[in-house]
Design an enzyme around this catalytic site. Structure first.
Site, PDB file in Angstrom:
ATOM      1  NE  ARG A 210      85.116 -28.375  76.697  1.00  0.00           N
ATOM      2  CZ  ARG A 210      85.903 -29.363  77.246  1.00  0.00           C
ATOM      3  NH1 ARG A 210      85.792 -29.217  78.576  1.00  0.00           N
ATOM      4  NH2 ARG A 210      86.569 -30.217  76.684  1.00  0.00           N
ATOM      5  NE  ARG A 272      79.793 -34.052  59.381  1.00  0.00           N
ATOM      6  CZ  ARG A 272      79.138 -34.956  59.389  1.00  0.00           C
ATOM      7  NH1 ARG A 272      78.261 -35.333  59.026  1.00  0.00           N
ATOM      8  NH2 ARG A 272      80.015 -36.059  59.915  1.00  0.00           N
ATOM      9  CB  CYS A 274      76.669 -26.900  66.707  1.00  0.00           C
ATOM     10  SG  CYS A 274      77.740 -25.989  65.615  1.00  0.00           S
ATOM     11  CD  GLU A 275      76.971 -33.282  67.714  1.00  0.00           C
ATOM     12  OE1 GLU A 275      77.801 -33.938  68.162  1.00  0.00           O
ATOM     13  OE2 GLU A 275      77.073 -32.447  66.965  1.00  0.00           O
ATOM     14  CG  ASP A 276      78.851 -30.815  71.632  1.00  0.00           C
ATOM     15  OD1 ASP A 276      78.530 -29.972  70.613  1.00  0.00           O
ATOM     16  OD2 ASP A 276      79.999 -30.842  71.880  1.00  0.00           O
ATOM     17  CB  ILE A 306      84.103 -38.101  67.851  1.00  0.00           C
ATOM     18  CG1 ILE A 306      83.902 -39.790  67.502  1.00  0.00           C
ATOM     19  CG2 ILE A 306      82.859 -37.477  67.229  1.00  0.00           C
ATOM     20  CD1 ILE A 306      82.712 -40.367  68.095  1.00  0.00           C
ATOM     21  CB  SER A 307      86.064 -33.654  69.987  1.00  0.00           C
ATOM     22  OG  SER A 307      85.035 -34.019  70.791  1.00  0.00           O
ATOM     23  N   GLY A 311      86.415 -30.812  64.013  1.00  0.00           N
ATOM     24  CA  GLY A 311      86.558 -29.304  64.100  1.00  0.00           C
ATOM     25  C   GLY A 311      86.007 -28.612  65.418  1.00  0.00           C
ATOM     26  CG  HIS A 312      84.564 -30.079  68.785  1.00  0.00           C
ATOM     27  ND1 HIS A 312      84.001 -30.885  69.908  1.00  0.00           N
ATOM     28  CD2 HIS A 312      83.695 -30.327  67.945  1.00  0.00           C
ATOM     29  CE1 HIS A 312      82.676 -31.254  69.609  1.00  0.00           C
ATOM     30  NE2 HIS A 312      82.748 -30.949  68.181  1.00  0.00           N
TER      31      HIS A 312
END
Length: 349
Positions: A210, A272, A274-276, A306-307, A311-312
């Site tokens: 990304r 929930r 943004c941890e990546d 999961i993404s 809400g990715h």
């Protein structure tokens, strides 16, 4: 009266015939080749050898590619290992999809480089004993080596995205392969990425690149855009590899959990999703270097990833990136255009 018949030799009268000349040539032919003739024969031999080598190379190339043309994917046993801590630990992030989790555990148990498989369980209810027993049996059944991977659940006390990066006790490897339960990376591709990570163990090495870029700046406040795959493809650069399929050193679990600001932990627990991005910031801040993107095909299983559950979308990711940069107080991300590619899978060297 007698008649005198005189027999004259050809040498004497100069008489000759083609048949006699051929016979004389056969008698006088020397078994020793002339230097000129020898060079000609050597040259012809070299040309024949060159053509034979080219034909063999073409045949070998076509044979090696035929399997991929026909849809056959040969599985090569991995011989990779870490000189200090052998292999890698697969850390699977899961969320309320036991059928998908079973497929992921079965696959990664078959990879020769997997020393252990840990499941980050963040649901409010702990996994059932039936599920635990079933997954243990799967690991033993699918593993293709005498030393079976260690398997266990990492059960977290509360539901939250931060829990996927909690430190793990009694780890036997330095390398962590973080992966979502719906992502399958073929074992040869995974082992190749592990060898890349061994060459740069302080950085993140992954399959999902990304990017970010400065979109506008008003009143001395910068606003950044988060770019997905198509942005990476179009721009030819990236600055992050997502933890949904990436290697990193075990020390970053400690840095994420203990050294990152509590305000960032609270923000991630609330959002929930943004941890990546936060993990990419942690690694970039520690290394002052870009991650490494490994080219390789990965597969997603299940109806939705999961993404998508978290809400990715572009607006949420833009918000996460800018809020985390603000909370961090700096932008440590470093852009690059380097891509690790296995030469065995490329058409041209």
């Amino acid at each position: 009266m007698s008649t005198l018949i005189m027999i004259r030799s050809d040498a004497e009268d100069g008489f000759s015939s083609p048949a006699k000349e051929k016979a004389a040539n056969r008698r006088n032919r020397s078994p020793i080749l002339s230097p000129r003739r020898a060079k000609q024969l050597v040259g012809v031999s070299k040309i024949k050898l060159l053509f034979a080598f080219c034909a063999f190379s073409i045949a070998f190339f076509i044979t090696s590619r035929l399997s991929s043309f026909m849809g056959w994917i040969p599985h090569h046993a991995s011989s990779v290992s870490s000189p200090s801590r052998g292999g890698y630990t697969v850390l699977i992030n899961t969320w309320k999809r036991n059928s998908v989790l079973k497929q992921a555990v079965a696959h990664y148990a078959s990879c020769h480089g997997a020393d252990a498989i840990h499941v980050a369980w963040s649901e409010s209810e702990p996994p059932s004993e039936k599920l635990k027993t079933h997954l243990h049996k799967i690991v033993i059944l699918k593993s293709q080596k005498a030393h079976k991977p260690n398997f266990r659940f990492e059960i977290n006390a509360k539901d939250g995205s931060n829990s996927r990066f909690k430190p793990i006790k009694d780890l036997r490897t330095d390398a962590i392969f973080s992966v979502d339960d719906d992502v399958i990376v073929p074992c040869p591709t995974l082992d190749f990425a592990f060898t890349v990570w061994q060459g740069a163990p302080s950085t993140m090495v992954g399959f999902v690149p990304r990017m970010h870029w400065l979109d506008k700046e008003q009143s001395n406040v910068a606003y950044y855009r988060y770019g997905g795959w198509w942005s990476v493809w179009w721009m030819g650069t990236y600055s992050m590899v997502l933890s949904k399929a990436a290697f990193f050193h075990r020390k970053y679990l400690d840095l994420y959990t203990y050294d990152m600001s509590p305000s960032i932990h609270n923000y991630i627990s609330k959002e929930r999703s943004c941890e990546d991005i936060a993990m990419s910031l942690v690694v970039a801040n520690a290394t002052v270097a870009p991650p490494i993107w490994v080219k390789g095909k990965i597969h997603e299983i299940g109806a939705s990833g999961i993404s998508s559950l978290r809400g990715h979308n572009s607006d949420n990711r833009n918000k996460c990136l800018n809020d985390l940069i603000s909370l961090y107080g700096t932008l440590p991300l470093v852009s690059t255009n380097v891509k690790a590619v296995s030469s065995r899978n490329e058409w041209l060297w």
